[in-house]
Design a protein around this motif. Structure first.
Motif, short mmCIF file in Angstrom:
data_model
loop_
_atom_site.label_atom_id
_atom_site.label_comp_id
_atom_site.label_asym_id
_atom_site.label_seq_id
_atom_site.Cartn_x
_atom_site.Cartn_y
_atom_site.Cartn_z
N LEU A 1 1.03 -1.28 -0.18
CA LEU A 1 -0.03 -0.13 -0.13
C LEU A 1 0.83 1.36 -0.10
CD1 LEU A 1 -2.84 -0.84 2.41
CD2 LEU A 1 -3.11 -0.37 -0.06
N GLU A 2 1.91 1.23 0.73
CA GLU A 2 2.89 2.30 0.90
C GLU A 2 3.65 2.55 -0.36
OE1 GLU A 2 6.98 3.18 3.06
OE2 GLU A 2 5.55 2.20 4.12
N GLY A 3 3.82 1.61 -1.29
CA GLY A 3 4.25 1.85 -2.66
C GLY A 3 3.44 2.11 -3.85
N SER A 4 1.87 2.14 -3.59
CA SER A 4 1.14 2.27 -4.54
C SER A 4 -0.01 3.30 -3.87
CB SER A 4 0.30 0.98 -5.04
OG SER A 4 -0.74 1.12 -5.87
N ASP A 5 0.04 4.44 -4.54
CA ASP A 5 -0.67 5.61 -4.28
C ASP A 5 -2.08 5.39 -4.72
OD1 ASP A 5 1.12 7.06 -3.18
OD2 ASP A 5 1.60 8.37 -4.98
N GLU A 6 -2.19 4.48 -5.88
CA GLU A 6 -3.52 4.23 -6.55
C GLU A 6 -4.36 3.42 -5.74
OE1 GLU A 6 -5.26 2.78 -10.89
OE2 GLU A 6 -3.09 2.96 -10.47
N LEU A 7 -3.71 2.27 -5.30
CA LEU A 7 -4.17 1.37 -4.55
C LEU A 7 -4.62 1.77 -3.16
CD1 LEU A 7 -5.13 -1.63 -4.02
CD2 LEU A 7 -2.68 -2.12 -3.25
N ARG A 8 -3.76 2.68 -2.45
CA ARG A 8 -4.20 3.27 -1.29
C ARG A 8 -5.29 4.27 -1.46
NH1 ARG A 8 0.56 5.02 -0.49
NH2 ARG A 8 -0.04 7.41 -0.99
N MET A 9 -5.31 4.98 -2.52
CA MET A 9 -6.56 5.84 -2.58
C MET A 9 -7.71 5.07 -2.96
SD MET A 9 -4.86 8.90 -4.84
CE MET A 9 -6.29 9.57 -4.73
N ALA A 10 -7.70 3.88 -3.63
CA ALA A 10 -8.89 3.09 -3.98
C ALA A 10 -9.52 2.57 -2.67
CB ALA A 10 -8.57 2.14 -4.93
N LEU A 11 -8.43 2.05 -1.64
CA LEU A 11 -9.06 1.28 -0.49
C LEU A 11 -9.49 2.23 0.63
CD1 LEU A 11 -6.48 -1.72 -0.19
CD2 LEU A 11 -8.69 -1.54 -1.21
N SER A 12 -9.31 3.81 0.46
CA SER A 12 -9.66 4.38 1.26
C SER A 12 -10.64 5.36 0.96
CB SER A 12 -8.37 5.39 1.91
OG SER A 12 -7.84 6.26 0.81
N ASP A 13 -11.11 5.16 -0.39
CA ASP A 13 -12.11 6.02 -0.95
C ASP A 13 -13.58 5.63 -0.44
OD1 ASP A 13 -13.69 7.88 -2.14
OD2 ASP A 13 -13.09 7.20 -4.27
N ARG A 14 -14.23 6.19 0.49
CA ARG A 14 -15.49 6.08 0.98
C ARG A 14 -16.54 6.17 0.24
NH1 ARG A 14 -15.72 5.66 6.59
NH2 ARG A 14 -13.81 5.82 7.68
#
Lengths: 251, 174
Positions: free
Chosen positions: B36-49
Motif C-alpha cells: 500500500l505504501e508503494g502504490s498511491d492508486e491502491l491506497r486511494m482506492a481502498l480509502s475512498d469511502r
C-alpha cells in the motif's frame, strides 16, 4: 467806574467835535450866512454895495474888466466860509449842552440797563471761560491719568510680549533641539539598519552562493553516485560496509 | 491514532494466535502495508469511502486471494471495510512488534535501495542484534529513496548508513 465814565465822556466829546458843521456855528444857518455876505458885499473898483455890488461884479467879470476875476474868486472864498465850521475844537455852547445832556441821559440809561447787563454777560462769559478752563484742566488731568495708565499698561504689555517672545524662543529652541536629536537618532538608526541590511544581504548572498555551489557540487556528486549506485556490486559493498560497521559497534 | 492502531493490532494478534499463525499473519500484514505504501492508486482506492465497502473488500480479496493466508485476507478485508485502510501500516507494525515480543525479540525495520540476499540479511540481523544487545527480527523494505546503503530502525533508535543520509550531511556541511 470813573475810568469808564471818563472814557465815555471822551467818546462823546470826540463825536460832538467831529460832527460840528457850519450850520451849527454861531447859531446861524448856511443860508442866512450867505444872505448876510451878499447883503454886505462891496468890492474895490466896483460900484454899489450889497446885491448891486454883486451884480456889478458879475457884469465886470463877464466883460473881463480890471481885477474882476480876482474879486470874484475872493468873494466865492468868503461864501465858502459860510459852509465851514467856525472851529474844529470848540463847538457851539448849545451843541455842548445838548450833547452833554444826551450823554448824561445815555450814560444813565447805560448805567441803569446796559452796564449791569453787560456786566452780567461779562461775568457769565468769564464764568463760562473759567468753567471751560476748569473743564479743560480736569480733562487734561484725566487725560494725563489715562495716558499714564495706558503707558503703564503698554509697558506691562511690552513686558508680557517680551516674556512671551522669550518663552516662544525657548520653546522653539527646545523643539528644534528635540527634532534635531530625533533626526540624528533616526539617521543613526537608518544607518544602522542600512548597515545591518547590507550585512544581511551580504550574508544572504554568500549563503545563496554557497548554497548554489553546494547544489552544483552535490548535483555533480549525486550524478556520479547515481551512475555508481546502478552497479549491484557497489550496492552490495555499501550494505556489507554497513553490516561491518554496525557489527563492530562503530555506529 | 497510535492507540487505535494498537487496539486493532491487539485484536489481530489475538485472532492470529487463535488461528496459530501469528508469525505468518504479522509478516503478511507487514508486506501488505508495504505494498500500500508503494502504490498511491491502491491506497486511494481502498480509502475512498465513495466506493462501497463490498467493492473495496472485493479488491482486497482479488489482490490477496491465493497470495496470503485466509486469516490475513479476512483481517485486511475487515480493516478496509471499517474505513481504516490508512491505519493499516501502523496496525501491521504493531502486530509485528507483538509477534516479536512473543518470541522475546524486537523488530528492526530495515530499508535498502536493493533487495538483500539471504546471506546479507542473516549477517545484518546478527549485526543489529549485537548492536541492540538482544535478538532482533529484521523486516526488510526496499526503498529506492535510500539510494544506497541501509537504514535500520529499532524502536526509537535509527541507525542510518544510507547514501541519502550522507548526502544530506554533506548538504548540511555546505
Amino acid at each position: 467806574m470813573i475810568t469808564r465814565l471818563l472814557a465815555a465822556a471822551s467818546l462823546v466829546l470826540a463825536a460832538v467835535t467831529l460832527s460840528a458843521s457850519a450850520a451849527g456855528a454861531v447859531g446861524e444857518t448856511v443860508g442866512s450866512c450867505i444872505f448876510e455876505e451878499l447883503e454886505q458885499a462891496s468890492f474895490a473898483g466896483i460900484d454899489g454895495e450889497g446885491f448891486d455890488a454883486v451884480k456889478n461884479l458879475k457884469t465886470a467879470y463877464k466883460n473881463e474888466e480890471g481885477d474882476a476875476e480876482d474879486l470874484k474868486k475872493d468873494f466865492e472864498g468868503e461864501l465858502e466860509d459860510c459852509v465851514e465850521a467856525p472851529t474844529a475844537i470848540l463847538p457851539e455852547l448849545t451843541e455842548i449842552v445838548w450833547g452833554g445832556a444826551a450823554f448824561v441821559v445815555l450814560l444813565a440809561l447805560m448805567s441803569w440797563k446796559l452796564f449791569p447787563t453787560v456786566k452780567n454777560l461779562m461775568e457769565q462769559r468769564t464764568q463760562r471761560i473759567q468753567d471751560a478752563i476748569d473743564d479743560a484742566d480736569r480733562q487734561r488731568s484725566e487725560a494725563t491719568e489715562v495716558k499714564a495708565r495706558y503707558e503703564a499698561e503698554l509697558a506691562d504689555a511690552k513686558t508680557e510680549a517680551a516674556r512671551i517672545v522669550d518663552e516662544a524662543r525657548e520653546q522653539a529652541a527646545a523643539v528644534r533641539a528635540d527634532l534635531q536629536a530625533r533626526a540624528e537618532a533616526d539617521i543613526a538608526d537608518m544607518r544602522e539598519r542600512a548597515s545591518a541590511d547590507v550585512e544581511a544581504s551580504k550574508r544572504q548572498a554568500v549563503a545563496d552562493l554557497q548554497s548554489e555551489v553546494s547544489d552544483i557540487a552535490l548535483g555533480a556528486a549525486e550524478a556520479v553516485l547515481g551512475r555508481s549506485l546502478q552497479d549491484p556490486e557497489v550496492q552490495r559493498q555499501l550494505v556489507d560496509d554497513y553490516i561491518a560497521r554496525v557489527g563492530s559497534g562503530r555506529d | 491514532m497510535a492507540g487505535r492502531s494498537a487496539g486493532y493490532a491487539d485484536a489481530v494478534a489475538a485472532v492470529a494466535r487463535a488461528e496459530g499463525n501469528l508469525d505468518t499473519v504479522s509478516d503478511e500484514l507487514f508486506r501488505v502495508a508495504r505494498a500500500l505504501e508503494g502504490s498511491d492508486e491502491l491506497r486511494m482506492a481502498l480509502s475512498d469511502r465513495q466506493i462501497p465497502a463490498a467493492r473495496r473488500q472485493q479488491i482486497v480479496e482479488d489482490l490477496l486471494g491465493g497470495r496470503a493466508c485466509d486469516t490475513t485476507t479476512a483481517i485486511v478485508s475487515m480493516i478496509v471495510a471499517a474505513g481504516r485502510s490508512s491505519d493499516l501500516a501502523g496496525i501491521a507494525r504493531e502486530a509485528v512488534e507483538i509477534n516479536a515480543r512473543d518470541r522475546g525479540r524486537s523488530v528492526a525495520e530495515v530499508r535498502t535501495a536493493v533487495a538483500l540476499t539471504e546471506e546479507q540479511s542473516g549477517r545484518l540481523s546478527a549485526a543489529l542484534s549485537a548492536a541492540a544487545g538482544h535478538q532482533v527480527e529484521v523486516k526488510l523494505i526496499v526503498d529506492p529513496g535510500v539510494m544506497g546503503g541501509v537504514v535500520a530502525t529499532i524502536g526509537d533508535e535509527v541507525i542510518d548508513g544510507s547514501v541519502r543520509h550522507r548526502l544530506s550531511q554533506l548538504r548540511d556541511a555546505f
